[in-house]
Design an enzyme around this catalytic site. Structure first.
Site, PDB file in Angstrom:
ATOM      1  N   ASP A  82       0.851  -1.194   0.000  1.00 26.52           N
ATOM      2  CA  ASP A  82       0.000   0.000   0.000  1.00 26.52           C
ATOM      3  C   ASP A  82       0.889   1.248   0.000  1.00 26.52           C
ATOM      4  O   ASP A  82       1.797   1.365   0.828  1.00 26.52           O
ATOM      5  CB  ASP A  82      -0.867  -0.054   1.268  1.00 26.52           C
ATOM      6  CG  ASP A  82      -1.966   0.997   1.279  1.00 26.52           C
ATOM      7  OD1 ASP A  82      -2.438   1.384   0.201  1.00 26.52           O
ATOM      8  OD2 ASP A  82      -2.359   1.410   2.395  1.00 26.52           O
ATOM      9  N   HIS A  83       0.644   2.166  -0.925  1.00 29.43           N
ATOM     10  CA  HIS A  83       1.388   3.438  -0.992  1.00 29.43           C
ATOM     11  C   HIS A  83       2.913   3.259  -1.043  1.00 29.43           C
ATOM     12  O   HIS A  83       3.644   3.911  -0.283  1.00 29.43           O
ATOM     13  CB  HIS A  83       1.029   4.356   0.193  1.00 29.43           C
ATOM     14  CG  HIS A  83      -0.392   4.822   0.172  1.00 29.43           C
ATOM     15  ND1 HIS A  83      -0.851   5.801  -0.670  1.00 29.43           N
ATOM     16  CD2 HIS A  83      -1.480   4.413   0.880  1.00 29.43           C
ATOM     17  CE1 HIS A  83      -2.155   5.985  -0.490  1.00 29.43           C
ATOM     18  NE2 HIS A  83      -2.560   5.141   0.443  1.00 29.43           N
ATOM     19  N   ASP A 104       2.866   4.903  -5.321  1.00 27.68           N
ATOM     20  CA  ASP A 104       2.154   6.172  -5.109  1.00 27.68           C
ATOM     21  C   ASP A 104       3.126   7.317  -5.393  1.00 27.68           C
ATOM     22  O   ASP A 104       3.869   7.756  -4.516  1.00 27.68           O
ATOM     23  CB  ASP A 104       1.615   6.250  -3.685  1.00 27.68           C
ATOM     24  CG  ASP A 104       0.858   7.556  -3.440  1.00 27.68           C
ATOM     25  OD1 ASP A 104       0.833   8.413  -4.354  1.00 27.68           O
ATOM     26  OD2 ASP A 104       0.307   7.715  -2.340  1.00 27.68           O
ATOM     27  N   GLU A 134      -1.571   5.938  -8.490  1.00 28.03           N
ATOM     28  CA  GLU A 134      -2.521   6.957  -8.003  1.00 28.03           C
ATOM     29  C   GLU A 134      -2.402   8.217  -8.825  1.00 28.03           C
ATOM     30  O   GLU A 134      -1.298   8.702  -9.091  1.00 28.03           O
ATOM     31  CB  GLU A 134      -2.260   7.263  -6.522  1.00 28.03           C
ATOM     32  CG  GLU A 134      -3.217   8.312  -5.941  1.00 28.03           C
ATOM     33  CD  GLU A 134      -3.176   8.416  -4.420  1.00 28.03           C
ATOM     34  OE1 GLU A 134      -3.020   7.362  -3.742  1.00 28.03           O
ATOM     35  OE2 GLU A 134      -3.292   9.539  -3.901  1.00 28.03           O
ATOM     36  N   HIS A 180      -7.551  10.117   3.865  1.00 25.77           N
ATOM     37  CA  HIS A 180      -7.105   9.141   4.857  1.00 25.77           C
ATOM     38  C   HIS A 180      -7.407   9.631   6.282  1.00 25.77           C
ATOM     39  O   HIS A 180      -7.493  10.831   6.511  1.00 25.77           O
ATOM     40  CB  HIS A 180      -5.600   8.890   4.714  1.00 25.77           C
ATOM     41  CG  HIS A 180      -5.244   8.175   3.439  1.00 25.77           C
ATOM     42  ND1 HIS A 180      -4.637   8.797   2.384  1.00 25.77           N
ATOM     43  CD2 HIS A 180      -5.446   6.890   3.052  1.00 25.77           C
ATOM     44  CE1 HIS A 180      -4.459   7.922   1.399  1.00 25.77           C
ATOM     45  NE2 HIS A 180      -4.939   6.762   1.774  1.00 25.77           N
ATOM     46  N   GLY A 181      -7.546   8.685   7.197  1.00 28.20           N
ATOM     47  CA  GLY A 181      -7.698   9.038   8.600  1.00 28.20           C
ATOM     48  C   GLY A 181      -9.145   9.101   9.056  1.00 28.20           C
ATOM     49  O   GLY A 181     -10.062   8.688   8.334  1.00 28.20           O
ATOM     50  N   SER A 215     -12.710   4.482   5.007  1.00 32.64           N
ATOM     51  CA  SER A 215     -13.275   4.120   6.316  1.00 32.64           C
ATOM     52  C   SER A 215     -14.522   4.937   6.595  1.00 32.64           C
ATOM     53  O   SER A 215     -14.619   6.102   6.206  1.00 32.64           O
ATOM     54  CB  SER A 215     -12.244   4.360   7.430  1.00 32.64           C
ATOM     55  OG  SER A 215     -11.357   3.261   7.509  1.00 32.64           O
ATOM     56  N   ASN A 255     -10.323   0.582   0.116  1.00 31.76           N
ATOM     57  CA  ASN A 255      -9.280   0.501   1.143  1.00 31.76           C
ATOM     58  C   ASN A 255      -9.772   0.951   2.514  1.00 31.76           C
ATOM     59  O   ASN A 255     -10.291   2.065   2.656  1.00 31.76           O
ATOM     60  CB  ASN A 255      -8.119   1.433   0.773  1.00 31.76           C
ATOM     61  CG  ASN A 255      -7.226   0.873  -0.306  1.00 31.76           C
ATOM     62  OD1 ASN A 255      -7.573  -0.107  -0.956  1.00 31.76           O
ATOM     63  ND2 ASN A 255      -6.080   1.489  -0.490  1.00 31.76           N
ATOM     64  N   ASP A 257      -8.584   1.103   6.634  1.00 32.48           N
ATOM     65  CA  ASP A 257      -7.609   0.943   7.701  1.00 32.48           C
ATOM     66  C   ASP A 257      -8.099   1.617   8.986  1.00 32.48           C
ATOM     67  O   ASP A 257      -8.165   0.999  10.052  1.00 32.48           O
ATOM     68  CB  ASP A 257      -6.260   1.557   7.260  1.00 32.48           C
ATOM     69  CG  ASP A 257      -5.162   1.323   8.281  1.00 32.48           C
ATOM     70  OD1 ASP A 257      -5.388   0.564   9.251  1.00 32.48           O
ATOM     71  OD2 ASP A 257      -4.067   1.888   8.132  1.00 32.48           O
TER      72      ASP A 257
END
Ligand code: G3H
Ligand code: 13P
Ligand code: ZN
Length: 310
Positions: A82-83, A104, A134, A180-181, A215, A255, A257
């Site tokens: 990933d990345h 990425d 990406e 993200h996050g 997420s 994705n 996480d």
């Protein structure tokens, strides 16, 4: 069963209208929580490892954990980087036995991104390994990169067609408003589905697109975390309905996480607060593993549509 690649997984997902869940793994409990869920739901899986995870758990340990997961479950599981931030890390993963890698290079300009991606594609393809790239920039924090909302930029459909053609990448992560996050939206949650449709239109039919930053940050988990001493006010994720829509439109890989981190942390906080004398790690990591399993089961069954597809 050996580790599988993503090509056939994506082709079937596209044909049957569901998405594959790609979950980040960092340790044994996370691997087991995800795989226990997929086993019960009979779902194909992508387990993915970030640069941070490689550094933390070490590549060999993660490889063997994932191998154990395959032996235990009999499921089709792909192991994905990933990345990946440069050619060297992608090469190390291709050489080390990963069955898919992401380069990425979205921090570079268009031509720089193409050059770095192409270099990885040439090497990975020579070993039979597919490459995710990406185009566009997601806001948020990854291990090595912190992209502010102002620096984030959505994927340009015309550029996407040229990028895929010139690099030969096998799947493309697109920026349509996710990040993200755990803090994805300040106000109302919004994704640019029109743009997603335009990107799909200019790419070959069924070309696999990837949604990072997917997420949902379930409010009950945020509340549980905060009830037991956490401080996550205003945490907000992508509504599950948006993910269902993306999967239905043909997004191949989604994705996740942060939801696993949140489930794990909220559960460990609860054990520490309700049983302050506890000091056996199995007494908090075990419940954390179960909490991850519950989150993943819900995604596979109720959101991504991949239950029963293994
Ligand atoms: O996209 C980022 C993933 O959540 C991995 O996060 O780089 O902190 O391991 P990490
Ligand atoms: P989340 O932070 O939304 O879980 O995104 C994870 C991700 O995109 C991993 O590459
Ligand atoms: Zn990501």
């Amino acid at each position: 069963m050996p580790l599988v690649g993503t090509k056939e997984m994506f082709a079937r997902a596209n044909k049957e209208g569901y998405a594959i869940g790609a979950f980040n793994v960092n340790d044994m409990e996370i691997v087991q929580g995800i795989v226990d869920a997929a086993k019960e739901e009979k779902a194909p899986l992508i387990l993915q490892v970030s640069a941070g995870a490689r550094k933390y758990a070490r590549q060999g340990y993660l490889l063997h954990l994932v191998q154990a997961a395959i032996e235990d479950s009999g499921l089709p599981i792909a192991l994905h980087l990933d990345h990946g931030e440069d050619f060297e890390v992608c090469k190390a993963c291709v050489d080390g036995g990963f069955t898919s890698v992401m380069i990425d290079a979205s921090r570079f300009d268009f031509e720089g991104n193409i050059a770095e991606t192409k270099k990885v594609v040439d090497y990975a393809h020579s070993k039979g390994i597919p490459v995710e790239a990406e185009l566009g920039k997601l806001a948020g924090v990854e291990d090595a990169v912190n992209v502010s909302a102002a620096d984030a930029s959505y994927t340009n459909p015309a550029q996407a067609a040229e990028f895929v053609k010139r690099t030969g990448c096998d799947s493309l992560a697109v920026a349509i408003g996710t990040s993200h996050g755990a803090y994805k939206f300040k106000g109302e949650a919004k994704l640019d589905f029109v743009r997603l449709g335009e990107i799909m239109k200019v790419l070959p039919a069924g070309y696999p697109l990837v949604l990072h930053g997917a997420s949902s940050v379930p409010q009950e988990l945020v509340e549980k975390c905060n009830k037991f001493g956490g401080k996550m006010p205003n945490a907000k994720g992508v509504p599950e309905d948006f993910l269902r829509k993306a999967a239905g439109m043909g997004v191949a890989k989604i994705n996740i996480d942060s939801d696993l981190r949140l489930a794990m942390t909220a559960t460990i906080r609860e054990v520490f607060v309700t049983s302050p004398g506890e000091f056996d790690p199995r007494k908090y990591l075990g419940p954390a593993r179960d909490a991850i399993k519950a989150v993943v089961k819900n995604k596979l069954k109720n959101v991504l549509g991949c239950a029963g597809k293994a």
